[in-house]
Structure formats: structure tokens, C-alpha cells
Design a protein around this motif. Structure first.
Motif, PDB file in Angstrom:
ATOM      1  N   ALA A   9      27.882  14.380  41.292  1.00 13.51           N
ATOM      2  CA  ALA A   9      27.354  15.738  41.618  1.00 13.51           C
ATOM      3  C   ALA A   9      28.665  16.409  42.310  1.00 13.51           C
ATOM      4  O   ALA A   9      29.437  15.751  42.894  1.00 13.51           O
ATOM      5  N   SER A  10      28.708  17.726  42.527  1.00 13.65           N
ATOM      6  CA  SER A  10      29.690  18.269  43.116  1.00 13.65           C
ATOM      7  C   SER A  10      29.453  18.295  44.615  1.00 13.65           C
ATOM      8  O   SER A  10      28.312  17.845  45.208  1.00 13.65           O
ATOM      9  N   PRO A  11      30.541  18.401  45.258  1.00 10.04           N
ATOM     10  CA  PRO A  11      30.245  18.049  46.917  1.00 10.04           C
ATOM     11  C   PRO A  11      29.324  19.032  47.537  1.00 10.04           C
ATOM     12  O   PRO A  11      28.520  18.632  48.353  1.00 10.04           O
ATOM     13  N   GLY A  12      29.040  20.369  47.061  1.00 15.70           N
ATOM     14  CA  GLY A  12      28.087  21.161  47.642  1.00 15.70           C
ATOM     15  C   GLY A  12      26.608  20.782  46.874  1.00 15.70           C
ATOM     16  O   GLY A  12      25.719  20.563  47.796  1.00 15.70           O
ATOM     17  N   ASP A  13      26.521  20.234  45.726  1.00 15.68           N
ATOM     18  CA  ASP A  13      25.084  19.658  45.281  1.00 15.68           C
ATOM     19  C   ASP A  13      24.811  18.679  45.771  1.00 15.68           C
ATOM     20  O   ASP A  13      23.762  18.100  46.108  1.00 15.68           O
ATOM     21  N   ARG A  14      25.671  17.634  46.450  1.00 18.70           N
ATOM     22  CA  ARG A  14      25.542  16.340  46.797  1.00 18.70           C
ATOM     23  C   ARG A  14      24.807  16.400  48.202  1.00 18.70           C
ATOM     24  O   ARG A  14      24.022  15.716  48.484  1.00 18.70           O
ATOM     25  N   GLU A  15      24.986  17.361  48.816  1.00 19.45           N
ATOM     26  CA  GLU A  15      24.271  17.609  50.138  1.00 19.45           C
ATOM     27  C   GLU A  15      22.753  17.772  49.797  1.00 19.45           C
ATOM     28  O   GLU A  15      22.003  17.758  50.768  1.00 19.45           O
ATOM     29  N   ARG A  40      17.670  19.083  37.672  1.00 19.03           N
ATOM     30  CA  ARG A  40      18.877  18.624  38.336  1.00 19.03           C
ATOM     31  C   ARG A  40      19.467  17.225  38.447  1.00 19.03           C
ATOM     32  O   ARG A  40      20.523  16.909  37.846  1.00 19.03           O
ATOM     33  N   TYR A  41      18.375  16.270  38.280  1.00 23.33           N
ATOM     34  CA  TYR A  41      18.698  14.881  38.252  1.00 23.33           C
ATOM     35  C   TYR A  41      18.800  14.342  36.854  1.00 23.33           C
ATOM     36  O   TYR A  41      19.729  13.462  36.659  1.00 23.33           O
TER      37      TYR A  41
END
Length: 396
Positions: A9-15, A40-41
Motif C-alpha cells: 500500500a501507499s503510505p497514505g493508504d497504509r494508515e 481495496r484488499y
């Protein structure tokens, strides 16, 4: 795999993703086929493995809806040993073996409900209930085995009704609960009958007429009686307390909460309790007490209780954690602490964004509405502005 998915995931999505421990449980359920991961997953799973989504999951299908009870003979049976045995039972005599298998499966559903939401479990839960009904109807058995099978149908109905209610299928849930009540009554299992009546009372208090919920909860208490296991009596009193809180009867609520606590204090032999009472604990009663005080607009009683429970709550139980945070947020609003409420709401929304629960979706909407009068506060304005759309439990 959980770590690989998070790294993909991108850093923003990871949150916004579940943490490793919770994601590990989710992956186990995907691989067992209990439910399908969200878009998403699915995308992240593909990135993490270098495979296409169609290779991993097959073409996307429209959401399934369970058919009315009693008309599911064409549905595929669950995989594994029980599937083969179900194919052979018609007209045959069954005994302790099939009872043991079904008991393990119903408890497995209960444990799955600790980690998954109603939108994910609705179809398999109703299918499992139908399989239990089929075993009872299409086989021959002793009178003792018949009673055990009827009790198991009641247990499947309780968890299937709970799942249906969480998915927003309230009419179906009521239908399933009433089927379970009949089965438990025919089995002569008053403790189980009380649990099913209490489950129906809880739904009615939440989405129907609170006064009717009070009457159903009182019936649950009457059926349980003084000889029921302490945890069963505690649960019945707890649901009676909640129904009265919804009806805004403060005195009856406080009395019922005290009775629930007193009943649980008498529980010295938990090993003898029915398996479906495994989750009834001092912490759960504390949550209900806090929720009741929140409903009665007594935040100074509610906030410390909720904060204490949440400080040690299992983070893998995402739906329940999100729900309890929603009560804390409302209590903080009532205590005129909008900035703290905004921080709690932000965490609640992050958790509920990927939960297929009608209850969490409705609670998220309610919390946001309660915050709107304070939108002049920058933290509140930020939460309202950035609030994600909660993942609902729509089944079509």
C-alpha cells in the motif's frame, strides 16, 4: 502475507488498513472462503503476490442474498467432512457424531463473528442454519439426539439472527430468532430460549419500539428463571437494562444493571456454562453499563467506564471496538468535550471504514451528526471534512 499487503500500500493508504494482527485474521478467513476481501484488499493482495485479481479471486460477483428460510436446498453445502456426511444422511439414523460436528461448526461461527461483520457472514450463517435444519428433518434419530439437534438449531438461529441484524436485515433476523425460540422451546432448553428472546429484545429495542423491547427482555428473564447459569441471568438482566435505557426509564435501568452484576458475581463454575455464553464477562457488563448511561445522558458515569474498557480491549475485534468508540464519542459530546470526541471519532471512522456492519455505519452517521453543532472547533471541522464513507452492509 499481512506484512506484504501492508507494504504494497501507499503510505497514505497504509494508515487506513488493518494492522498486522487483525489483517492476519482477515487473511485466514479469506483463505477459508468465509468471505471475500473488499476491493481495496483484493488490489493489494494482487500487488503483493504479482498475480491478477481474477487469478486470485475469480471474476467479481454481485453480492449474494440468502433466500427465505426453508428454501435453500440448491445452495452448495460447506466444504469438508460435514459436506460429505450431509449428502448421505437422508433417511439414515444419526447420532452423537453429527451432533458433535454441528456443535463445532456453530461455535466456529460465533468465533468468526468476533472478527468479521454481518455483511461478510450473513450468507454462510444462514446456510449453516439450513444445514442443521436439514439434518433434523431428513434423518432418523433417538429422542435424545432429536433434542440435541433442536438445541443446535436454536444455537445456529441465535448467531445467524445476530449476524443478519448486524447486516441490517432486521426482518430476516426477527424471523430467524423466532424459529430458534421455537426450536429451543421444543428441545426443553430454557436457557437457550431465554438467550434467543433476549437477542430479539435487543434488536427490537434498537430498531423498533423500545417498550416492546422491554417486554421481550422481561420475557427472557422469566424464561431463564432463578436456576439458569449465572452468566445467562447476567446477560438477560443486561438486555433488560438496555431496553429500559432505550425507553428512558432510568430507575429500571440502574436496578437491572445491579442485578446483572450480582448474577455474574455468583458464577463460580464457568466450565459448566453453555458455549454461547463464552463472551459474557465483567468487561462486557461494564460496556453495557457505560452504553446505558450514555443513552440516559449521564456522561460523567459513562466516560470513565468506557475509557477503562477500551484501554484493554482486543484490537482484533474491530467492529466491537469501533462501536464502543462511538459510544465514548457521544458521551464526550454530552460532556461538552468536542475536541476529545473528535479524536475518538477519527479513530472510530478509521476502524469502521472496512467493516461490513450496518450497526457501525449507523453509529458513524449518528456520531458525526452529534458533532456538527461544534464544527466551529478546528479538530471537529477536520473530522467532519475528512470523514470517510463507512463501509455499509448492503447485500443488494
Amino acid at each position: 502475507m499481512a506484512r506484504r499487503i501492508r507494504r504494497a500500500a501507499s503510505p497514505g493508504d497504509r494508515e487506513q488498513l488493518a494492522h498486522v494482527q487483525a489483517l492476519t485474521h482477515m487473511i485466514k478467513e479469506w483463505e477459508r472462503g468465509l468471505h471475500r476481501p473488499s476491493p481495496r484488499y483484493r488490489s493489494l493482495y494482487a500487488l503483493a503476490t504479482g498475480r491478477t485479481e481474477d487469478e486470485l479471486f475469480g471474476p467479481e460477483r454481485s453480492a449474494q442474498r440468502a433466500e427465505p428460510l426453508g428454501s435453500l436446498p440448491g445452495l452448495p453445502l460447506p466444504s469438508g467432512e460435514l459436506s460429505a456426511r450431509l449428502a448421505e444422511i437422508t433417511g439414515r439414523r444419526v447420532g452423537a457424531g453429527i451432533v458433535t460436528d454441528l456443535a463445532a461448526r456453530v461455535h466456529g461461527l460465533r468465533l468468526a463473528d468476533d472478527l468479521l461483520a454481518g455483511g461478510d457472514l450473513f450468507v454462510p450463517a444462514v446456510r449453516e442454519l439450513e444445514n442443521a435444519i436439514r439434518v433434523h428433518r431428513e434423518s432418523s434419530h433417538s429422542e435424545q439426539t432429536s433434542r440435541e439437534l433442536l438445541a443446535l438449531i436454536g444455537e445456529f438461529a441465535q448467531i445467524a439472527g445476530w449476524v443478519a441484524s448486524d447486516a441490517g436485515e432486521h426482518d430476516r433476523a426477527a424471523e430467524i430468532y423466532r424459529l430458534g425460540i421455537d426450536a429451543a422451546r421444543e428441545a426443553g432448553d430454557r436457557t437457550l430460549e431465554s438467550n434467543l428472546l433476549g437477542s430479539l429484545a435487543y434488536q427490537v429495542a434498537n430498531v423498533g419500539e423500545p417498550a416492546e423491547g422491554v417486554e421481550l427482555a422481561r420475557a427472557s428473564l422469566d424464561v431463564a428463571g432463578p436456576d439458569a447459569p449465572p452468566r445467562a441471568r447476567a446477560l438477560a438482566w443486561d438486555r433488560f437494562a438496555w431496553a429500559n435505557a432505550r425507553a428512558q426509564d432510568r430507575a429500571a435501568t440502574v436496578e437491572a444493571l445491579g442485578q446483572a452484576s450480582a448474577a455474574l458475581d455468583q458464577n463460580e463454575h464457568q466450565d459448566a456454562d453453555p458455549g454461547y455464553l463464552y463472551w459474557v464477562s465483567e468487561g462486557e457488563l461494564q460496556v453495557m453499563e457505560a452504553r446505558a448511561y450514555t443513552e440516559l445522558r449521564r456522561p460523567l458515569r459513562a466516560v470513565p467506564l468506557l475509557a477503562d474498557v477500551l484501554s484493554r480491549y482486543d484490537a482484533t475485534h474491530t467492529r466491537e471496538l469501533a462501536l464502543y468508540l462511538s459510544w465514548l464519542a457521544v458521551a464526550l459530546v454530552d460532556a461538552n468535550e468536542p475536541e476529545e470526541a473528535a479524536a475518538v471519532t477519527s479513530r472510530m471512522l478509521d476502524l469502521s471504514a472496512e467493516v461490513a456492519s450496518d450497526r457501525t455505519a449507523k453509529r458513524a452517521h449518528l456520531v458525526l451528526e452529534r458533532l456538527r453543532p461544534f464544527e466551529s472547533s478546528p479538530p471537529v471541522a477536520q473530522v467532519l471534512r475528512e470523514a470517510p464513507e463507512p463501509r455499509g452492509a448492503s447485500l443488494g
